[in-house]
Write a protein that holds these residues in place. Structure first.
Motif, PDB file in Angstrom:
ATOM      1  N   LYS A  25      -2.288 -21.097  11.605  1.00  8.47           N
ATOM      2  CA  LYS A  25      -2.232 -21.784  10.307  1.00  8.47           C
ATOM      3  C   LYS A  25      -1.440 -20.982   9.281  1.00  8.47           C
ATOM      4  O   LYS A  25      -0.753 -21.553   8.436  1.00  8.47           O
ATOM      5  N   SER A  26      -1.538 -19.666   9.349  1.00 11.60           N
ATOM      6  CA  SER A  26      -0.771 -18.817   8.439  1.00 11.60           C
ATOM      7  C   SER A  26       0.726 -18.955   8.690  1.00 11.60           C
ATOM      8  O   SER A  26       1.525 -19.067   7.749  1.00 11.60           O
ATOM      9  N   MET A  27       1.109 -18.961   9.961  1.00  7.53           N
ATOM     10  CA  MET A  27       2.527 -19.127  10.309  1.00  7.53           C
ATOM     11  C   MET A  27       3.027 -20.496   9.881  1.00  7.53           C
ATOM     12  O   MET A  27       4.131 -20.628   9.346  1.00  7.53           O
ATOM     13  N   LYS A  28       2.187 -21.514  10.104  1.00  3.85           N
ATOM     14  CA  LYS A  28       2.577 -22.873   9.739  1.00  3.85           C
ATOM     15  C   LYS A  28       2.768 -22.995   8.228  1.00  3.85           C
ATOM     16  O   LYS A  28       3.687 -23.664   7.760  1.00  3.85           O
ATOM     17  N   ALA A  29       1.877 -22.335   7.467  1.00  4.87           N
ATOM     18  CA  ALA A  29       1.970 -22.381   6.007  1.00  4.87           C
ATOM     19  C   ALA A  29       3.250 -21.712   5.507  1.00  4.87           C
ATOM     20  O   ALA A  29       3.743 -22.042   4.420  1.00  4.87           O
ATOM     21  N   LYS A  30       3.801 -20.801   6.295  1.00  2.00           N
ATOM     22  CA  LYS A  30       5.039 -20.116   5.913  1.00  2.00           C
ATOM     23  C   LYS A  30       6.269 -20.907   6.335  1.00  2.00           C
ATOM     24  O   LYS A  30       7.402 -20.442   6.150  1.00  2.00           O
ATOM     25  N   GLY A  31       6.047 -22.070   6.926  1.00  2.00           N
ATOM     26  CA  GLY A  31       7.161 -22.916   7.319  1.00  2.00           C
ATOM     27  C   GLY A  31       7.704 -22.634   8.707  1.00  2.00           C
ATOM     28  O   GLY A  31       8.744 -23.166   9.095  1.00  2.00           O
ATOM     29  N   ILE A  32       6.988 -21.817   9.482  1.00  4.22           N
ATOM     30  CA  ILE A  32       7.417 -21.506  10.845  1.00  4.22           C
ATOM     31  C   ILE A  32       7.069 -22.676  11.770  1.00  4.22           C
ATOM     32  O   ILE A  32       5.982 -23.240  11.676  1.00  4.22           O
ATOM     33  N   ASP A  33       7.984 -23.024  12.638  1.00  2.00           N
ATOM     34  CA  ASP A  33       7.783 -24.151  13.556  1.00  2.00           C
ATOM     35  C   ASP A  33       6.899 -23.707  14.724  1.00  2.00           C
ATOM     36  O   ASP A  33       7.369 -23.482  15.843  1.00  2.00           O
ATOM     37  N   VAL A  34       5.607 -23.567  14.469  1.00  2.00           N
ATOM     38  CA  VAL A  34       4.669 -23.079  15.463  1.00  2.00           C
ATOM     39  C   VAL A  34       3.814 -24.227  15.982  1.00  2.00           C
ATOM     40  O   VAL A  34       3.491 -25.155  15.242  1.00  2.00           O
ATOM     41  N   VAL A  35       3.479 -24.183  17.287  1.00  2.00           N
ATOM     42  CA  VAL A  35       2.623 -25.193  17.899  1.00  2.00           C
ATOM     43  C   VAL A  35       1.336 -24.503  18.327  1.00  2.00           C
ATOM     44  O   VAL A  35       1.373 -23.518  19.068  1.00  2.00           O
ATOM     45  N   GLY A  36       0.189 -25.011  17.848  1.00  2.00           N
ATOM     46  CA  GLY A  36      -1.086 -24.342  18.096  1.00  2.00           C
ATOM     47  C   GLY A  36      -1.984 -25.098  19.061  1.00  2.00           C
ATOM     48  O   GLY A  36      -2.128 -26.316  18.955  1.00  2.00           O
ATOM     49  N   PHE A  37      -2.593 -24.346  19.982  1.00  2.00           N
ATOM     50  CA  PHE A  37      -3.526 -24.928  20.944  1.00  2.00           C
ATOM     51  C   PHE A  37      -4.837 -24.151  20.971  1.00  2.00           C
ATOM     52  O   PHE A  37      -5.515 -24.086  21.989  1.00  2.00           O
ATOM     53  N   GLY A  38      -5.181 -23.546  19.836  1.00  2.00           N
ATOM     54  CA  GLY A  38      -6.359 -22.693  19.809  1.00  2.00           C
ATOM     55  C   GLY A  38      -7.630 -23.365  19.338  1.00  2.00           C
ATOM     56  O   GLY A  38      -8.723 -23.009  19.771  1.00  2.00           O
ATOM     57  N   ALA A  39      -7.510 -24.333  18.462  1.00  2.00           N
ATOM     58  CA  ALA A  39      -8.698 -24.895  17.822  1.00  2.00           C
ATOM     59  C   ALA A  39      -9.516 -25.767  18.759  1.00  2.00           C
ATOM     60  O   ALA A  39      -8.975 -26.548  19.538  1.00  2.00           O
ATOM     61  N   GLY A  40     -10.834 -25.626  18.659  1.00  2.00           N
ATOM     62  CA  GLY A  40     -11.723 -26.440  19.477  1.00  2.00           C
ATOM     63  C   GLY A  40     -12.281 -27.609  18.697  1.00  2.00           C
ATOM     64  O   GLY A  40     -13.491 -27.720  18.517  1.00  2.00           O
ATOM     65  N   GLU A  41     -11.403 -28.451  18.186  1.00  2.00           N
ATOM     66  CA  GLU A  41     -11.876 -29.600  17.431  1.00  2.00           C
ATOM     67  C   GLU A  41     -10.996 -30.816  17.702  1.00  2.00           C
ATOM     68  O   GLU A  41      -9.789 -30.693  17.826  1.00  2.00           O
ATOM     69  N   PRO A  42     -11.615 -31.992  17.819  1.00  2.00           N
ATOM     70  CA  PRO A  42     -10.826 -33.207  18.032  1.00  2.00           C
ATOM     71  C   PRO A  42      -9.838 -33.428  16.887  1.00  2.00           C
ATOM     72  O   PRO A  42     -10.145 -33.133  15.729  1.00  2.00           O
ATOM     73  N   ASP A  43      -8.667 -33.931  17.225  1.00  5.66           N
ATOM     74  CA  ASP A  43      -7.660 -34.183  16.195  1.00  5.66           C
ATOM     75  C   ASP A  43      -7.752 -35.612  15.664  1.00  5.66           C
ATOM     76  O   ASP A  43      -6.831 -36.097  15.021  1.00  5.66           O
ATOM     77  N   PHE A  44      -8.893 -36.263  15.913  1.00  6.83           N
ATOM     78  CA  PHE A  44      -9.125 -37.615  15.416  1.00  6.83           C
ATOM     79  C   PHE A  44      -9.906 -37.562  14.106  1.00  6.83           C
ATOM     80  O   PHE A  44     -10.611 -36.584  13.833  1.00  6.83           O
ATOM     81  N   ASP A  45      -9.795 -38.633  13.325  1.00 10.94           N
ATOM     82  CA  ASP A  45     -10.551 -38.701  12.082  1.00 10.94           C
ATOM     83  C   ASP A  45     -11.998 -39.102  12.377  1.00 10.94           C
ATOM     84  O   ASP A  45     -12.285 -39.796  13.361  1.00 10.94           O
TER      85      ASP A  45
END
Length: 399
Positions: A25-45
């Motif tokens: 999330k820190s890298m993403k906030a800096k505008g880096i094109d990073v893809v994350g697969f670490g979070a253990g939470e559904p990406d649905f609302d």
């Protein structure tokens, strides 16, 4: 004056999954094109009817303290759920509502552990189990498993680690991080062993509704009153209803343990969030259609991820049966040089992958599974495709 900090607290390791997610999330906030697969939470609302129940509670002023162990209405909803889904009869005084299933687990180990008590934790394990046991003055006893046996332990494995100090066994099915489930026959054997040896079973069933390929979840507590009395079921609404941030978990146990956990919680947190408790009732009692839609998406993503990983030279994985994780075997990369650096372990692999490919995976070391990294497919297919494209280029030194 002695100003040394608590040695017990200092000994606790930070969560590797949350650390990776924070870095992503820190890298993403800096505008880096990073893809994350670490979070253990559904990406649905969160489903709309659940959100509306919470809004209604706010508008009606339901913003005060509730009973420490949870409001009666939610305890009754949990009892209905356990009867409907698991054919288990519990009464409200056996239910403790907490601030997420993670908090429930802290309550469990605090309630059952005395200094020196041993808790058997099969590996690979969810990163927080050993640390929670240590916080409760218990001793985590790690029980290695292997991929050939679907990362599941056997009774013979258990016999090798049980001692006179064994207090409990942690059972997580479907598993985080492997996604594997224990069959009904396997659970029966474990139940018999626990009863014979008078061992508590801490049954983490948070992923029970995320099971695929026609397989079904069976709670170990369902094999008779003896094992039910020794079982502490841990569950919640986070994964099934995409409610990770709402922080509502619950336990079902014998009344004696429930009372102790409720007492502990009364001093630790006063009570779970009142608004989220109302939302949890709506989740448990309301329409369940959106679970199936979420599962369909997870199956599609899982199948693509597994097939693609197994097509990349040097990588492999087993197909998970539940949850939304894949444990990828990276042992063949060890000792090899990539971008001027030699990979010796999963931490070095994950660090270099993040540095060079901007892909965030969780190293297996935190799960007691050196030689592996964990993917979460609780993200979009677009991200999955991009992440796998990048890792293939990474391994071919094409970045």
């Amino acid at each position: 004056m002695n100003l040394n900090l608590s040695e017990k607290a200092i000994s606790i390791s930070p969560s590797s999954t949350l650390a990776i997610d924070a870095k992503f999330k820190s890298m993403k906030a800096k505008g880096i094109d990073v893809v994350g697969f670490g979070a253990g939470e559904p990406d649905f609302d969160t489903p709309q009817h659940i959100k509306e129940a919470a809004i209604k509670a706010i508008n009606e002023g339901f913003t005060k303290y509730t009973p420490a162990a949870g409001m009666p209405g939610l305890k009754e909803a949990v009892c209905r759920k356990l009867k409907k889904d698991n054919n288990l009869a519990y009464s409200p005084e056996q239910i403790v509502i907490s601030n997420g299933a993670k908090h429930s687990l802290v309550n469990v180990f605090t309630a059952i552990c005395n200094p020196g008590d041993e808790v058997i934790i099969p590996a690979p394990f969810w990163v927080s189990y050993p640390e929670m046991v240590k916080l409760a003055d218990g001793v985590p006893v790690l029980l290695p498993t292997n991929e050939k046996n679907q990362f599941k332990f056997t009774i013979d494995d258990l016999k090798k680690v049980v001692t006179s100090k064994t207090k409990a066994l942690v059972l997580n099915s479907p598993s985080n991080p492997t996604g594997m489930i224990y069959t009904e026959d396997e659970l029966k054997e474990i139940a018999e062993f626990a009863v014979q040896n008078n061992i508590y079973v801490v049954s983490d069933e948070i992923y029970e509704h995320l099971i695929y390929d026609g397989l079904k979840h069976v709670s170990i507590a369902s094999f008779g009153e003896a094992i039910k009395d020794l079982t502490i079921i841990v569950n919640g609404v986070s994964k099934t209803y995409a409610m990770t941030g709402w922080r509502i978990g619950y336990t079902a146990s014998n009344a004696k343990i429930a009372k102790v956990m409720g007492n502990v919680q009364s001093h630790a947190t006063s009570n779970p969030n009142s608004i989220a408790q109302v939302a949890a009732i709506a989740a448990l009692d309301g329409p369940q259609d959106e679970i199936e839609e979420m599962k369909k998406a997870f199956v599609e993503r899982r199948n693509y991820m597994v097939d693609r990983i197994n097509s990349i030279e040097g990588l492999s994985c087993s197909k998970p049966q539940g949850a939304f994780y894949v444990m990828m075997n990276i042992n063949s990369t060890f000792g090899k040089e990539y971008y001027g650096k030699t990979i010796n372990n999963s931490d070095e692999f994950a660090d270099l992958l993040l540095e060079k490919a901007n892909v965030a995976l969780v190293p297996g070391s935190g799960f007691g599974a050196e030689g592996y990294v964990r993917w979460s497919y609780a993200t979009s297919m677009q991200n999955i495709v991009e992440g796998l494209n990048r890792i293939e280029k990474f391994l071919n030194n094409e970045l």
